[in-house]
Write an enzyme that holds these catalytic residues in place. Sequence first.
Site, PDB file in Angstrom:
ATOM      1  N   HIS A 205       0.818  -1.221   0.000  1.00 47.82           N
ATOM      2  CA  HIS A 205       0.000   0.000   0.000  1.00 47.82           C
ATOM      3  C   HIS A 205       0.852   1.271   0.000  1.00 47.82           C
ATOM      4  O   HIS A 205       0.371   2.335  -0.354  1.00 47.82           O
ATOM      5  CB  HIS A 205      -1.036  -0.012   1.136  1.00 47.82           C
ATOM      6  CG  HIS A 205      -0.498   0.370   2.475  1.00 47.82           C
ATOM      7  ND1 HIS A 205       0.128  -0.519   3.305  1.00 47.82           N
ATOM      8  CD2 HIS A 205      -0.517   1.546   3.150  1.00 47.82           C
ATOM      9  CE1 HIS A 205       0.483   0.090   4.421  1.00 47.82           C
ATOM     10  NE2 HIS A 205       0.101   1.358   4.359  1.00 47.82           N
ATOM     11  N   HIS A 267       7.592  -2.200   2.061  1.00 44.43           N
ATOM     12  CA  HIS A 267       7.408  -0.737   2.026  1.00 44.43           C
ATOM     13  C   HIS A 267       8.742   0.005   1.855  1.00 44.43           C
ATOM     14  O   HIS A 267       8.880   0.876   0.999  1.00 44.43           O
ATOM     15  CB  HIS A 267       6.742  -0.235   3.307  1.00 44.43           C
ATOM     16  CG  HIS A 267       5.410  -0.875   3.607  1.00 44.43           C
ATOM     17  ND1 HIS A 267       4.593  -1.378   2.633  1.00 44.43           N
ATOM     18  CD2 HIS A 267       4.749  -1.067   4.780  1.00 44.43           C
ATOM     19  CE1 HIS A 267       3.489  -1.862   3.195  1.00 44.43           C
ATOM     20  NE2 HIS A 267       3.564  -1.692   4.495  1.00 44.43           N
TER      21      HIS A 267
HETATM   22  C1  BG6 Z   1       1.227  -2.311   7.286  1.00 45.58           C
HETATM   23  C2  BG6 Z   1       1.828  -3.124   8.412  1.00 45.58           C
HETATM   24  O1  BG6 Z   1       1.577  -2.868   6.036  1.00 45.58           O
HETATM   25  O2  BG6 Z   1       1.702  -0.986   7.344  1.00 45.58           O
HETATM   26  C3  BG6 Z   1       1.518  -2.479   9.738  1.00 45.58           C
HETATM   27  O3  BG6 Z   1       1.320  -4.438   8.379  1.00 45.58           O
HETATM   28  C4  BG6 Z   1       1.933  -1.034   9.741  1.00 45.58           C
HETATM   29  O4  BG6 Z   1       2.172  -3.163  10.796  1.00 45.58           O
HETATM   30  C5  BG6 Z   1       1.346  -0.325   8.534  1.00 45.58           C
HETATM   31  O5  BG6 Z   1       1.432  -0.438  10.937  1.00 45.58           O
HETATM   32  C6  BG6 Z   1       1.845   1.092   8.419  1.00 45.58           C
HETATM   33  O6  BG6 Z   1       1.132   1.714   7.401  1.00 45.58           O
HETATM   34  P1  BG6 Z   1       0.907   3.293   7.396  1.00 45.58           P
HETATM   35  O7  BG6 Z   1       0.193   3.529   6.116  1.00 45.58           O
HETATM   36  O8  BG6 Z   1       0.106   3.613   8.608  1.00 45.58           O
HETATM   37  O9  BG6 Z   1       2.275   3.872   7.450  1.00 45.58           O
END
Ligand code: BG6
Length: 495
Positions: A205, A267
């Site tokens: 994402h 990520h």
């Molecule tokens: C997710 C993880 O992919 O990303 C989570 O599984 C994490 O552990 C999250 O908290 C963080 O996403 P964002 O968009 O809040 O930075």
Amino acid sequence: MENSIITKADIPSVSGLFNKASLHDATFIIFGATGDLSMRKLFPALYNLRVDGLLPDDFKIVTVARSNKTLESLLERFKSGVQRFSRSGFKEEIWQQLAERTTYVQVNYGDPQSYATLKAELGMDKQDNAQRRYLFYLSTPPTSFNVIIEGLGKNGLVTPAHHNAGPPTRVVFEKPFGRDLSSALELNALAHQYLDEEQLFRMDHYLGKETVQNILIFRFANAIFEPIWNRRYIHHVRITAFENIGIEGRGAFYEEAGVIRDVLQNHLLQILALCAMEPPNSFEAEHIRDERAKVFKALRHLDASSVGSDVSLAQYAGYREEDGVDRDSRTPTYASVKLFIDNWRWAGVPFILSTGKNLKKKMTQIEIVYTPVPLCLFKENDVCMKLEPNVLTIRIQPEEGISLRIGTKTPGEKEDVSPVQMDFDFNQSFKEKAQQEAYEKLLLDCLRGNQTLFARQEEVEHMWHFVAPLLDGAQDGSIPMGTYEPGSAGPEVKP
Ligand code: BG6
């Protein structure tokens, strides 16, 4: 471009990232719908897409899980998710439009009969649905992906696009894709038995965040940065993703994932690729994915000595006492790694990637730290000692924006220099324009069949290959496991 010596024709244009193909009728099938993701992210995203009029006219949502639930109880949960997490305000009328298009099917993932029931529920054999897009979203733990793919494939719910048989189908895999290189290879091979690569959407994402997409826009829509985007001018790069929350009751999940599989392998490495990649030939999906993959291919593999000196793993104090966590757990909640990209542009430039849970504040950013000035021209030695390098900071979240630290004259008699920030703030500059949530953008891209913001098979494999020594070292104890206090800044890592 009026009054400009450059005309539009001088700049060959590229397209792709924002391609708006028209949408066909569609059915979203969410596996693992009782999990947190549906409530926190998927339903709020679908809700916002509906508010913005971006869903196809005839869309349906089929929620799927193993447990025996009533549709009413699930809708209650999804509704509260929309109320709590949607970026636009709750309107009962819009919610009702989602609710009346949602159904629930209980599926035993290993049972062919369950898939027959699901297929009938989806009306896949009906002539009316011949052009309908079926989007299977796997939001289960990755350990269930294989059995579900096999169930969908063997029972004819998905077919390879090149067979031209049945309605168009796509599968979205929530990350992580596999749990290591060999399981990712196995899953890829299995998925390719039943689907073509163009039907596979490996979700990360972070790639859907506006500010992450802006990395490429910033680099390639501004002529002044690219010439100094290389080892001659950049001293090191820091990519940081800190969270101030812990594991939030997801102990069992987190024990399996840990920070390496949860955030670093996907990520952070994707952000790294966008920062480090070469300009693509165009913004077409395959051109961008080619360039990202080249970065992963050029990552220097960590050996025993670099693991010893360039990697730091830690757990926050109290992690082992969380529900669902092993009392002797060796799962890191913090990781930092110094890595190198062995290509012409980046040879010798350290990239420091750090991420962790339960730290002082939530903050994801990229810092491009430039080389210091070559010679200090100021007479006073203390001024020279104070000079700080230029730093370009790309703030992914929160306080989304970009700033550049420059040295400037401190007003007054004395020849003195102070660091100041030139700052761009997304929310200030685009007050009227709400930022689309990552899941909104990505769900829409799945519907449109645009794979730019999804990892291709080889990217995932290179990423697993890179993190393998970290995963092994964490488990076998060859990488020491430090601890840090919740709410602290985490262990310090020097370039
Ligand atoms: C997710 C993880 O992919 O990303 C989570 O599984 C994490 O552990 C999250 O908290 C963080 O996403 P964002 O968009 O809040 O930075």
